[in-house]
Design a protein around this motif. Structure first.
Motif, short mmCIF file in Angstrom:
data_model
loop_
_atom_site.label_atom_id
_atom_site.label_comp_id
_atom_site.label_asym_id
_atom_site.label_seq_id
_atom_site.Cartn_x
_atom_site.Cartn_y
_atom_site.Cartn_z
N GLU A 80 18.71 3.83 -4.70
CA GLU A 80 19.49 4.84 -5.18
C GLU A 80 19.30 5.71 -6.55
O GLU A 80 19.47 7.01 -6.94
CB GLU A 80 20.87 4.23 -5.37
CG GLU A 80 22.27 5.16 -5.38
CD GLU A 80 22.27 5.90 -3.92
OE1 GLU A 80 22.95 6.79 -3.85
OE2 GLU A 80 21.67 5.16 -3.13
N ASN A 81 18.60 4.72 -7.44
CA ASN A 81 17.89 5.60 -8.75
C ASN A 81 16.90 6.49 -8.23
O ASN A 81 16.80 7.44 -9.11
CB ASN A 81 17.55 4.27 -9.64
CG ASN A 81 18.81 3.57 -10.32
OD1 ASN A 81 19.93 4.15 -10.31
ND2 ASN A 81 18.68 2.42 -10.65
N GLN A 82 15.95 6.02 -7.30
CA GLN A 82 14.97 6.75 -7.09
C GLN A 82 15.53 8.07 -6.28
O GLN A 82 14.99 9.29 -6.77
CB GLN A 82 14.09 6.05 -5.77
CG GLN A 82 13.38 5.09 -6.41
CD GLN A 82 12.11 4.73 -5.42
OE1 GLN A 82 12.35 4.96 -4.12
NE2 GLN A 82 11.12 3.70 -5.98
N TRP A 83 16.55 8.30 -5.40
CA TRP A 83 17.34 9.37 -5.18
C TRP A 83 17.75 10.24 -6.18
O TRP A 83 17.50 11.39 -6.28
CB TRP A 83 18.40 8.93 -4.08
CG TRP A 83 18.07 8.70 -2.91
CD1 TRP A 83 17.68 7.89 -1.93
CD2 TRP A 83 17.94 10.06 -1.83
NE1 TRP A 83 17.32 8.25 -0.61
CE2 TRP A 83 17.58 9.43 -0.57
CE3 TRP A 83 18.46 11.32 -2.24
CZ2 TRP A 83 17.42 10.42 0.50
CZ3 TRP A 83 18.32 12.14 -0.80
CH2 TRP A 83 17.74 11.81 0.23
N LEU A 84 18.39 9.45 -7.35
CA LEU A 84 18.79 10.39 -8.41
C LEU A 84 17.62 10.90 -8.97
O LEU A 84 17.78 12.17 -9.51
CB LEU A 84 19.61 9.24 -9.48
CG LEU A 84 20.13 10.15 -10.43
CD1 LEU A 84 21.15 11.15 -10.23
CD2 LEU A 84 20.69 9.23 -11.58
N ALA A 85 16.66 10.35 -9.32
CA ALA A 85 15.43 10.91 -10.12
C ALA A 85 14.92 12.15 -9.24
O ALA A 85 14.45 13.00 -9.87
CB ALA A 85 14.33 9.84 -10.28
N GLY A 86 14.87 11.65 -7.92
CA GLY A 86 14.29 12.88 -7.03
C GLY A 86 15.04 13.99 -7.05
O GLY A 86 14.50 15.13 -7.17
N SER A 87 16.59 13.88 -6.79
CA SER A 87 17.09 15.08 -6.94
C SER A 87 17.30 15.78 -8.27
O SER A 87 17.21 17.09 -8.42
CB SER A 87 18.88 14.75 -6.57
OG SER A 87 19.27 13.66 -7.65
N LEU A 88 17.14 15.15 -9.39
CA LEU A 88 17.04 15.84 -10.57
C LEU A 88 15.71 16.49 -10.74
O LEU A 88 15.41 17.59 -11.30
CB LEU A 88 16.98 14.72 -11.87
CG LEU A 88 18.14 14.20 -12.06
CD1 LEU A 88 18.35 12.95 -13.15
CD2 LEU A 88 19.20 15.20 -12.47
N PHE A 89 14.60 15.91 -10.13
CA PHE A 89 13.25 16.40 -10.11
C PHE A 89 13.17 17.95 -9.27
O PHE A 89 12.61 18.86 -9.77
CB PHE A 89 12.13 15.59 -9.42
CG PHE A 89 10.91 16.35 -9.28
CD1 PHE A 89 10.10 16.12 -10.32
CD2 PHE A 89 10.45 16.60 -8.09
CE1 PHE A 89 8.74 16.82 -10.40
CE2 PHE A 89 9.09 17.28 -7.91
CZ PHE A 89 8.14 17.25 -9.12
N LEU A 90 13.95 17.95 -8.01
CA LEU A 90 14.29 19.20 -7.33
C LEU A 90 15.03 20.08 -8.33
O LEU A 90 14.84 21.46 -8.10
CB LEU A 90 15.01 18.78 -6.06
CG LEU A 90 14.32 17.89 -5.05
CD1 LEU A 90 15.15 17.74 -3.84
CD2 LEU A 90 12.87 18.70 -4.64
#
Length: 230
Positions: A80-90
């Motif tokens: 879930e933290n990876q998803w948060l980091a990925g969405s912030l990267f986008l």
């Protein structure tokens, strides 16, 4: 894919967006960062074809935050933290693209006028955009084929569609998912909602609206089958 060469950007951008969503779903299911890398490349490519998807990372981020809040007891926090980091990267890609575009081309007179109107006289903006919003709503509901002058028929059909969708939404157990998908459609419709509506502008985002209606309709069908079985 067939038609005027100047219109090829719409199906091409839709194709890139569908691939982008597919890669995100694959990343969610298989938890392989290569799928996210592919999604980031496709999203960036989409921005250079058309800028319609500029708000899509914010929509993904909202979905991640909703999931973190409502399913915090069952989710895997590492991924879930990876998803948060990925969405912030986008989101960072979107911000950098806007900054690069403004630095390279500046703001046009139309964009400057839009910002001034929004800040100084929002009521004038609403008054000017009412007709555009009505046209966008009519086209989004698939009523654009009706001829000019059939306003009463369009209004009646819009009312019927609104009541039907409201009934489906009330009976749905996936209200939050439905709202999120509708937000995705609105995020993809910003050119029509903020500037000038053109029927081709809804191509890229219509899939989100269709998915929302499909989820509600599927639930209703499953309930009818269950009741028939009982």
């Amino acid at each position: 894919w067939f038609g005027r060469l100047s219109s090829e950007q719409y199906p091409l951008n839709l194709f890139l967006i569908l691939l982008f969503v597919f890669c995100l779903l694959a990343w969610f299911e298989r938890k392989n960062v290569l799928w996210f890398s592919a999604a980031a490349v496709l999203f960036t490519s989409s921005l250079f074809v058309r800028e319609t998807a500029i708000l899509l990372p914010a929509w993904v981020l909202i979905g991640v935050l909703i999931r973190r809040f409502y399913e915090r007891k069952t989710i895997d926090w590492y991924y879930e933290n990876q998803w948060l980091a990925g969405s912030l990267f986008l989101c960072a890609i979107s911000v950098l693209y806007v900054m690069w575009r403004v630095w390279l081309f500046g703001l046009s007179s139309g964009e400057q006028s839009f910002i001034t109107t929004i800040v100084v006289s929002p009521h004038l903006f609403v008054r000017r955009m009412v007709v555009q919003w009505i046209s966008w709503l009519v086209d989004s509901c698939g009523l654009g084929f009706l001829p000019v002058g059939s306003g009463v028929i369009k209004l009646a059909l819009l009312g019927l569609i609104a009541v039907s969708v409201l009934v489906l939404f009330i009976r749905s157990s996936q209200k939050l998912l439905t709202i999120w998908l509708v937000l995705g459609f609105l995020a993809m419709s910003w050119p029509s909602l903020l500037f000038t509506h053109f029927p081709a502008y809804i191509y890229e985002g219509l899939g989100f609206l269709i998915a929302a209606v499909a989820i509600m309709s599927k639930e209703l069908s499953e309930r009818r089958v269950l009741l028939a079985g009982l």
